[in-house]
Design a protein around this motif. Sequence first.
Motif, PDB file in Angstrom:
ATOM      1  N   LEU A 130       0.816  -1.220   0.000  1.00 47.33           N
ATOM      2  CA  LEU A 130       0.000   0.000   0.000  1.00 47.33           C
ATOM      3  C   LEU A 130       0.843   1.261   0.000  1.00 47.33           C
ATOM      4  N   GLY A 131       2.167   1.111   0.070  1.00 47.19           N
ATOM      5  CA  GLY A 131       3.056   2.259  -0.030  1.00 47.19           C
ATOM      6  C   GLY A 131       3.456   2.891   1.292  1.00 47.19           C
ATOM      7  N   ALA A 132       3.266   2.188   2.409  1.00 45.46           N
ATOM      8  CA  ALA A 132       3.655   2.744   3.713  1.00 45.46           C
ATOM      9  C   ALA A 132       5.171   2.848   3.811  1.00 45.46           C
ATOM     10  N   SER A 133       5.643   3.886   4.482  1.00 42.78           N
ATOM     11  CA  SER A 133       7.082   4.090   4.644  1.00 42.78           C
ATOM     12  C   SER A 133       7.640   3.115   5.677  1.00 42.78           C
ATOM     13  N   ASP A 134       8.962   2.967   5.651  1.00 41.79           N
ATOM     14  CA  ASP A 134       9.611   2.067   6.608  1.00 41.79           C
ATOM     15  C   ASP A 134       9.381   2.523   8.046  1.00 41.79           C
ATOM     16  N   VAL A 135       9.434   3.834   8.259  1.00 39.18           N
ATOM     17  CA  VAL A 135       9.238   4.361   9.611  1.00 39.18           C
ATOM     18  C   VAL A 135       7.840   4.034  10.120  1.00 39.18           C
ATOM     19  N   ARG A 136       6.850   4.182   9.256  1.00 39.29           N
ATOM     20  CA  ARG A 136       5.470   3.873   9.658  1.00 39.29           C
ATOM     21  C   ARG A 136       5.308   2.382   9.950  1.00 39.29           C
ATOM     22  N   ILE A 137       5.901   1.559   9.095  1.00 40.40           N
ATOM     23  CA  ILE A 137       5.796   0.110   9.305  1.00 40.40           C
ATOM     24  C   ILE A 137       6.460  -0.294  10.621  1.00 40.40           C
ATOM     25  N   ILE A 138       7.634   0.273  10.884  1.00 39.66           N
ATOM     26  CA  ILE A 138       8.384  -0.105  12.084  1.00 39.66           C
ATOM     27  C   ILE A 138       7.634   0.304  13.349  1.00 39.66           C
ATOM     28  N   PHE A 139       7.219   1.560  13.415  1.00 47.19           N
ATOM     29  CA  PHE A 139       6.643   2.075  14.662  1.00 47.19           C
ATOM     30  C   PHE A 139       5.142   1.841  14.788  1.00 47.19           C
ATOM     31  N   ARG A 140       4.463   1.653  13.674  1.00 46.45           N
ATOM     32  CA  ARG A 140       3.008   1.471  13.725  1.00 46.45           C
ATOM     33  C   ARG A 140       2.604   0.001  13.728  1.00 46.45           C
ATOM     34  N   HIS A 141       3.397  -0.833  13.062  1.00 47.07           N
ATOM     35  CA  HIS A 141       2.957  -2.213  12.874  1.00 47.07           C
ATOM     36  C   HIS A 141       3.883  -3.250  13.504  1.00 47.07           C
ATOM     37  N   ILE A 142       5.161  -2.981  13.572  1.00 46.25           N
ATOM     38  CA  ILE A 142       6.087  -3.967  14.143  1.00 46.25           C
ATOM     39  C   ILE A 142       6.294  -3.752  15.632  1.00 46.25           C
ATOM     40  N   LEU A 143       6.572  -2.517  16.037  1.00 45.29           N
ATOM     41  CA  LEU A 143       6.881  -2.248  17.445  1.00 45.29           C
ATOM     42  C   LEU A 143       5.772  -2.685  18.404  1.00 45.29           C
ATOM     43  N   PRO A 144       4.476  -2.411  18.118  1.00 47.88           N
ATOM     44  CA  PRO A 144       3.436  -2.874  19.059  1.00 47.88           C
ATOM     45  C   PRO A 144       3.396  -4.392  19.237  1.00 47.88           C
ATOM     46  N   ASN A 145       3.922  -5.133  18.263  1.00 47.00           N
ATOM     47  CA  ASN A 145       3.882  -6.595  18.344  1.00 47.00           C
ATOM     48  C   ASN A 145       5.088  -7.186  19.071  1.00 47.00           C
ATOM     49  N   VAL A 146       6.031  -6.345  19.484  1.00 47.84           N
ATOM     50  CA  VAL A 146       7.206  -6.863  20.200  1.00 47.84           C
ATOM     51  C   VAL A 146       7.264  -6.307  21.622  1.00 47.84           C
ATOM     52  N   THR A 147       6.174  -5.703  22.082  1.00 49.52           N
ATOM     53  CA  THR A 147       6.200  -5.074  23.403  1.00 49.52           C
ATOM     54  C   THR A 147       6.130  -6.082  24.549  1.00 49.52           C
ATOM     55  N   SER A 148       5.497  -7.233  24.330  1.00 48.18           N
ATOM     56  CA  SER A 148       5.346  -8.194  25.422  1.00 48.18           C
ATOM     57  C   SER A 148       6.684  -8.653  25.991  1.00 48.18           C
ATOM     58  N   PRO A 149       7.616  -9.150  25.174  1.00 49.94           N
ATOM     59  CA  PRO A 149       8.913  -9.527  25.746  1.00 49.94           C
ATOM     60  C   PRO A 149       9.683  -8.335  26.295  1.00 49.94           C
ATOM     61  N   LEU A 150       9.420  -7.149  25.750  1.00 51.88           N
ATOM     62  CA  LEU A 150      10.102  -5.950  26.252  1.00 51.88           C
ATOM     63  C   LEU A 150       9.673  -5.632  27.682  1.00 51.88           C
ATOM     64  N   ILE A 151       8.374  -5.735  27.952  1.00 55.20           N
ATOM     65  CA  ILE A 151       7.866  -5.438  29.291  1.00 55.20           C
ATOM     66  C   ILE A 151       8.480  -6.387  30.313  1.00 55.20           C
ATOM     67  N   VAL A 152       8.521  -7.665  29.963  1.00 53.43           N
ATOM     68  CA  VAL A 152       9.087  -8.661  30.877  1.00 53.43           C
ATOM     69  C   VAL A 152      10.564  -8.391  31.120  1.00 53.43           C
ATOM     70  N   GLN A 153      11.303  -8.157  30.037  1.00 52.90           N
ATOM     71  CA  GLN A 153      12.740  -7.923  30.176  1.00 52.90           C
ATOM     72  C   GLN A 153      13.029  -6.644  30.939  1.00 52.90           C
ATOM     73  N   ALA A 154      12.230  -5.606  30.745  1.00 55.14           N
ATOM     74  CA  ALA A 154      12.441  -4.349  31.467  1.00 55.14           C
ATOM     75  C   ALA A 154      12.249  -4.556  32.959  1.00 55.14           C
ATOM     76  N   THR A 155      11.226  -5.316  33.349  1.00 58.05           N
ATOM     77  CA  THR A 155      10.985  -5.566  34.768  1.00 58.05           C
ATOM     78  C   THR A 155      12.146  -6.323  35.399  1.00 58.05           C
ATOM     79  N   LEU A 156      12.615  -7.361  34.710  1.00 52.86           N
ATOM     80  CA  LEU A 156      13.744  -8.133  35.232  1.00 52.86           C
ATOM     81  C   LEU A 156      15.036  -7.323  35.217  1.00 52.86           C
TER      82      LEU A 156
END
Length: 298
Positions: free
Chosen positions: A197-223
């Motif tokens: 659809l022509g989305a930029s790399d920045v939009r894909i990274i922060f809008r579509h990829i980053l929200p899907n990797v937050t779960s392991p981030l939350i756990v690792q941040a707590t530890l």
Amino acid sequence: MSEQTINQSQVTSPPPNPRIESWKNFFTKLRKNKAAMVGGLLILFFLLVAIIGPFLTPYQPNTPDYANKLASPSADHWFGTDHHGRDIFTRIIHGMSLTLYVGVVSVLIGAVIGVLLGITSGYYGKRVDAFIMRCMDVLLAFPGILLALAIVSVLGPSLNNVIIAVGIFSIPVFARIVRGSTLAVRKLEYIDAVKALGASDVRIIFRHILPNVTSPLIVQATLSIATSILTASGLSFLGLGAQPPTPEWGAMLSDGRNFMWDAPHVAFFPGIAIVIVVLAFNIFGDGLRDALDPKMKN
């Protein structure tokens, strides 16, 4: 007529929101983990103490009282006094905010930089991936406490330099976790659809990829907060962290080791405070990991 109304309401009722159902499932599993709940309640208690505790203590943390030096625990001094006559309970309460500040800020620094490096490495791959990951491998080749010790030795002993040092040695862990999650997410079909659809790399990274990797981030941040607190206390114990008369727990523990036989309470109470805080973050992090693990839904 009533049956028609019921049928219409059943037909027109909106389907459940998957995001809301996911959060409900998460909190349900977290509540069932008693150890995690105890850890979470302890963390909330520590935050409350760090905010309002300093306003409730009857003594000043850095004011000496040589007439009461090395006094044993009593009704006037719950945890006793140190070699300068300062109330240990008051100093531990005032040191709570310093401990949490160091742990949270250092992990925040490591997480922000690590996420940016990891998601860039995983998304672009090839030479970018190779260069970033080899840099992370160099940092991982050093034990965390040794790397932090070297950084603080170069920058100089201070609390802010400890935060920088702990933040730097936290970067590779976050970078590798985010890279692995990004490699898995970027191969999904909806990412290809967004690209088409022509989305930029920045939009894909922060809008579509980053929200899907937050779960392991939350756990690792707590530890990682627990590890950061332990490392910062260790550096202060060696004299490279907070400087006297700052009521930092590691520095208090270092002062108390000279009086282990005559007044063991001087070292005991700062040490047990470090143990309880680190334990609380560890067991809460384990509970978060279990609650966020999709393999444990059943």
